[in-house]
Design an enzyme around this catalytic site. Sequence first.
Site, PDB file in Angstrom:
ATOM      1  N   ASP A  38       0.823  -1.205   0.000  1.00 21.98           N
ATOM      2  CA  ASP A  38       0.000   0.000   0.000  1.00 21.98           C
ATOM      3  C   ASP A  38       0.862   1.262   0.000  1.00 21.98           C
ATOM      4  OD1 ASP A  38      -2.323   1.404  -0.031  1.00 21.98           O
ATOM      5  OD2 ASP A  38      -2.862   1.046   2.053  1.00 21.98           O
ATOM      6  N   ASN A  86     -10.588  -2.681  -6.793  1.00 21.77           N
ATOM      7  CA  ASN A  86      -9.718  -1.737  -7.501  1.00 21.77           C
ATOM      8  C   ASN A  86     -10.223  -1.369  -8.901  1.00 21.77           C
ATOM      9  OD1 ASN A  86      -6.592  -2.962  -6.059  1.00 21.77           O
ATOM     10  ND2 ASN A  86      -7.858  -1.226  -5.445  1.00 21.77           N
TER      11      ASN A  86
END
Length: 262
Positions: A38, A86
Amino acid sequence: MQYDADKLMEYFSEAPADIDMAELDMERIPHHISCIMDGNGRWATSRGLARTEGHKAGIVSLREIITACVRLGVDVMSAYAFSTENWNRPQHEVNVLMHLFAKTFIDELPLLKRENVRVVFLGDIDALPKKTRDVFEYGLKECAGHTGMVLALAVNYGGRAEIVRAARDIARSVADGSLDIDDIDESAVAERLYTSGLPDPELVIRTSGEIRVSNYLLWQIAYAEFYITDTYWPDFDRWGLVRAILSFQGRDRRFGGLSAAK
Ligand code: FPP
């Protein structure tokens, strides 16, 4: 997994001041280390760059962590590259990521071959753009005979969707008479997950300071140890990995029981 002590020392020479490699217990290296990569976007925007530049920089970290895990004798390294959620990102970013996944797999084939790394994908690969899918299939064939560390890449992966998929498969098996309801147990579920045959992650590393699971390996992380670092993924390196493993080795893993000391 076997490791080569000379290669290990070479790869981990010149440790930063806060790390003493002698403290690393090579008998207790986690069998499966999983990374939630991340912070690529924030790494880029903090430098005035496009978010996609962060993903490109993230590839460099991924390569380093794969190599570091091989050197340490880790059995399985997994990484969360693209979640089922996503797809909601701007189309341009999704396109760049799909292109980057394919390009990276091709670019890294020499590394994967040299290090004998076996690749598996976790997630619904069939739903990816044809070009990406074709490259993945080609790369998988190229790595098919490898017997070393397993690199499990979660692409178009969602933990809940994975469990639903396993539940459907169990229901089908019950319906066609090949599975008795009383034989449905944890292993019946586990063997229908994308991770079938792989050990559960013992250590999950999440970069960029976020303290959440984000629909990742929900079943498999039941007893995983978490390590959260503020470092953005593109800045995460072999030493960050060693810090995570040292933290893991310092923990008292009780699996719901009592510690040996009590
Ligand atoms: C999270 O950062 C990262 C990603 C969504 C993509 C990571 C993918 C790679 C590093 C490439 C993987 C390569 C292969 C072959 C599968 P973010 O965009 O969520 O960052 P932010 O939280 O700062 O916005």
